[in-house]
Design a protein around this motif. Structure first.
Motif, mmCIF file in Angstrom:
data_model
loop_
_atom_site.group_PDB
_atom_site.id
_atom_site.type_symbol
_atom_site.label_atom_id
_atom_site.label_comp_id
_atom_site.label_asym_id
_atom_site.label_seq_id
_atom_site.Cartn_x
_atom_site.Cartn_y
_atom_site.Cartn_z
ATOM 1 N N VAL A 1 2.957 2.161 7.656
ATOM 2 C CA VAL A 1 2.386 0.908 7.161
ATOM 3 C C VAL A 1 3.015 0.588 5.818
ATOM 4 C CG1 VAL A 1 0.287 -0.244 6.346
ATOM 5 C CG2 VAL A 1 0.213 1.189 8.405
ATOM 6 N N GLY A 2 3.392 -0.672 5.639
ATOM 7 C CA GLY A 2 3.948 -1.129 4.377
ATOM 8 C C GLY A 2 2.876 -1.804 3.539
ATOM 9 N N VAL A 3 2.826 -1.456 2.262
ATOM 10 C CA VAL A 3 1.935 -2.112 1.296
ATOM 11 C C VAL A 3 2.779 -2.528 0.097
ATOM 12 C CG1 VAL A 3 -0.049 -0.738 2.039
ATOM 13 C CG2 VAL A 3 1.325 0.038 0.099
ATOM 14 N N HIS A 4 2.257 -3.417 -0.732
ATOM 15 C CA HIS A 4 3.037 -3.815 -1.908
ATOM 16 C C HIS A 4 3.095 -2.663 -2.899
ATOM 17 C CE1 HIS A 4 -0.271 -4.544 -4.881
ATOM 18 N NE2 HIS A 4 -0.978 -4.759 -3.791
ATOM 19 N N ASP B 1 -12.207 -3.097 12.884
ATOM 20 C CA ASP B 1 -11.489 -4.141 13.606
ATOM 21 C C ASP B 1 -10.369 -4.667 12.709
ATOM 22 O OD1 ASP B 1 -12.994 -4.147 15.979
ATOM 23 O OD2 ASP B 1 -14.570 -5.344 15.021
ATOM 24 N N GLN B 2 -9.171 -4.648 13.225
ATOM 25 C CA GLN B 2 -8.009 -5.114 12.471
ATOM 26 C C GLN B 2 -8.144 -6.610 12.179
ATOM 27 O OE1 GLN B 2 -4.336 -5.166 14.646
ATOM 28 N NE2 GLN B 2 -3.115 -4.572 12.872
ATOM 29 N N HIS B 3 -7.976 -6.993 10.916
ATOM 30 C CA HIS B 3 -8.072 -8.397 10.527
ATOM 31 C C HIS B 3 -6.657 -8.947 10.301
ATOM 32 C CE1 HIS B 3 -9.125 -11.788 7.618
ATOM 33 N NE2 HIS B 3 -9.601 -12.136 8.797
ATOM 34 N N ILE B 4 -6.193 -9.761 11.230
ATOM 35 C CA ILE B 4 -4.834 -10.306 11.189
ATOM 36 C C ILE B 4 -4.886 -11.725 10.641
ATOM 37 C CG2 ILE B 4 -2.765 -10.850 12.526
ATOM 38 C CD1 ILE B 4 -3.770 -8.823 14.625
ATOM 39 N N THR B 5 -4.130 -11.963 9.580
ATOM 40 C CA THR B 5 -4.078 -13.303 8.984
ATOM 41 C C THR B 5 -2.750 -14.005 9.228
ATOM 42 O OG1 THR B 5 -3.331 -12.360 6.872
ATOM 43 C CG2 THR B 5 -5.710 -12.711 7.159
ATOM 44 N N ASP B 6 -1.720 -13.260 9.621
ATOM 45 C CA ASP B 6 -0.388 -13.846 9.783
ATOM 46 C C ASP B 6 0.316 -13.225 10.978
ATOM 47 O OD1 ASP B 6 0.056 -15.404 7.019
ATOM 48 O OD2 ASP B 6 -0.918 -13.489 6.583
ATOM 49 N N PHE B 7 1.086 -14.049 11.682
ATOM 50 C CA PHE B 7 1.929 -13.593 12.785
ATOM 51 C C PHE B 7 3.361 -14.047 12.518
ATOM 52 C CE2 PHE B 7 -2.223 -13.818 14.826
ATOM 53 C CZ PHE B 7 -2.256 -12.653 15.564
ATOM 54 N N THR B 8 4.323 -13.171 12.753
ATOM 55 C CA THR B 8 5.734 -13.546 12.648
ATOM 56 C C THR B 8 6.588 -12.539 13.404
ATOM 57 O OG1 THR B 8 7.599 -13.977 11.144
ATOM 58 C CG2 THR B 8 6.025 -12.288 10.467
ATOM 59 N N THR B 9 7.666 -13.003 13.992
ATOM 60 C CA THR B 9 8.632 -12.094 14.612
ATOM 61 C C THR B 9 9.760 -11.735 13.645
ATOM 62 O OG1 THR B 9 9.840 -13.982 15.522
ATOM 63 C CG2 THR B 9 8.175 -12.953 16.934
ATOM 64 N N GLU B 10 9.757 -12.328 12.461
ATOM 65 C CA GLU B 10 10.825 -12.102 11.479
ATOM 66 C C GLU B 10 10.372 -11.057 10.464
ATOM 67 O OE1 GLU B 10 13.711 -13.387 11.938
ATOM 68 O OE2 GLU B 10 13.068 -14.710 13.577
ATOM 69 N N SER B 11 11.069 -9.927 10.431
ATOM 70 C CA SER B 11 10.646 -8.848 9.539
ATOM 71 C C SER B 11 10.709 -9.262 8.076
ATOM 72 C CB SER B 11 11.500 -7.604 9.778
ATOM 73 O OG SER B 11 12.871 -7.870 9.533
ATOM 74 N N HIS B 12 11.698 -10.091 7.705
ATOM 75 C CA HIS B 12 11.805 -10.461 6.288
ATOM 76 C C HIS B 12 10.614 -11.300 5.843
ATOM 77 C CE1 HIS B 12 13.560 -14.122 8.105
ATOM 78 N NE2 HIS B 12 13.170 -14.726 7.012
ATOM 79 N N VAL B 13 10.032 -12.080 6.763
ATOM 80 C CA VAL B 13 8.833 -12.848 6.435
ATOM 81 C C VAL B 13 7.654 -11.899 6.235
ATOM 82 C CG1 VAL B 13 7.183 -14.568 7.267
ATOM 83 C CG2 VAL B 13 9.640 -14.908 7.646
ATOM 84 N N ALA B 14 7.503 -10.946 7.139
ATOM 85 C CA ALA B 14 6.418 -9.965 7.013
ATOM 86 C C ALA B 14 6.545 -9.178 5.713
ATOM 87 C CB ALA B 14 6.426 -9.023 8.215
ATOM 88 N N PHE B 15 7.772 -8.782 5.372
ATOM 89 C CA PHE B 15 7.977 -7.995 4.157
ATOM 90 C C PHE B 15 7.705 -8.830 2.907
ATOM 91 C CE2 PHE B 15 11.314 -5.152 6.452
ATOM 92 C CZ PHE B 15 10.303 -4.606 7.223
ATOM 93 N N THR B 16 8.075 -10.098 2.922
ATOM 94 C CA THR B 16 7.818 -10.965 1.774
ATOM 95 C C THR B 16 6.321 -11.144 1.558
ATOM 96 O OG1 THR B 16 9.900 -12.164 2.082
ATOM 97 C CG2 THR B 16 8.180 -13.280 0.829
ATOM 98 N N LEU B 17 5.579 -11.376 2.633
ATOM 99 C CA LEU B 17 4.124 -11.511 2.526
ATOM 100 C C LEU B 17 3.487 -10.220 2.022
ATOM 101 C CD1 LEU B 17 3.386 -13.397 5.874
ATOM 102 C CD2 LEU B 17 3.284 -14.359 3.563
ATOM 103 N N THR B 18 4.018 -9.090 2.470
ATOM 104 C CA THR B 18 3.472 -7.795 2.049
ATOM 105 C C THR B 18 3.786 -7.514 0.592
ATOM 106 O OG1 THR B 18 3.716 -6.951 4.312
ATOM 107 C CG2 THR B 18 3.443 -5.329 2.556
ATOM 108 N N ALA B 19 5.027 -7.765 0.192
ATOM 109 C CA ALA B 19 5.429 -7.516 -1.199
ATOM 110 C C ALA B 19 4.628 -8.378 -2.175
ATOM 111 C CB ALA B 19 6.918 -7.779 -1.367
#
Length: 229
Positions: A73-76, A121-139
């Motif tokens: 799992v990635g966190v900031h 229960d997992q709380h999902i706020t964002d969906f993306t197939t692009e890893s760089h988008v997921a990483f930017t949101l996480t960072a």
């Protein structure tokens, strides 16, 4: 499918078959890849399999598991857990998640089940197939994200192995039984796995996980070809 073993497979085939043209293509859909194998448009493929969602291979297609790959799992980088060697999945119960768009692999359903098993229960706020988008949101501290243990462009992220490895996928090599190079499958698998091990030692968090008992988890149940790697 997009995975380190895919790139290593292409590299291996080009090295082992210098007189032949190797054409590669990446697809996220397991169903589509299996149909390409069935029709003969593809000779050999790397597939992913999540617990509870077994691959259903068409007739005339053989397979072998290459690896059980943990999902971290990635966190900031400023997250309270960022310096942990590993964390229980339950410690992320109050986090928001970014996840890939649901597909036919069963990944999202598997994650939801694993989180419920861990008591939330997992709380999902964002969906993306692009890893760089997921990483930017996480960072930025908005979410936490699934993280495969080998990858690039992870600035601002801390990588957290999970205690007990509750999140993982199996990487499988599948090939047509009538593929002209099927007799060399041991050689292919050994080269792909050897290349993967070389990547492990260059990835600090994964190398530490691997040396602290992760290797036996990742390689559990692999066939006898592994002894020669």
């Amino acid at each position: 499918v997009p995975a380190q073993q895919y790139a290593l497979l292409v590299r291996t085939l080009r090295a082992l078959l210098p007189a032949k043209e190797v054409i590669s293509s990446s697809h996220r859909s397991t169903r589509h890849l299996l149909s390409l194998l069935e029709t003969g448009e593809v000779d050999v493929a790397v597939l992913r399999e999540f617990p509870g969602f077994p691959l259903r291979l068409p007739p005339g297609v053989e397979h072998r598991m290459l690896l059980v790959e943990p999902i971290f799992v990635g966190v900031h980088s400023g997250h309270p857990l960022a310096s942990s060697l590993d964390v229980p999945l339950a410690s992320l119960a109050d986090e928001n998640w970014v996840m890939p768009n649901p597909d036919d692999s069963g990944m999202n359903e598997f994650f939801a089940t694993a989180c419920r098993t861990a008591g939330f229960d997992q709380h999902i706020t964002d969906f993306t197939t692009e890893s760089h988008v997921a990483f930017t949101l996480t960072a930025a501290g908005r979410v936490v994200c699934p993280l495969y243990p080998i990858g690039t462009n992870r600035a601002g992220l801390a990588e957290l192995p999970l205690t007990g490895n509750p999140l993982y996928r199996r990487l499988v090599l599948a090939w047509r039984a009538d593929w002209a190079e099927a007799s060399r499958i041991d050689e292919v698998c050994a080269a792909v796995h050897g290349g993967y091990r070389e990547l492990v030692v260059t990835t600090p968090v994964y190398a530490r996980w691997w040396s602290r008992g992760g290797a036996s988890f990742a390689e559990e149940g692999l066939d006898g070809w592994l002894s020669g790697v």
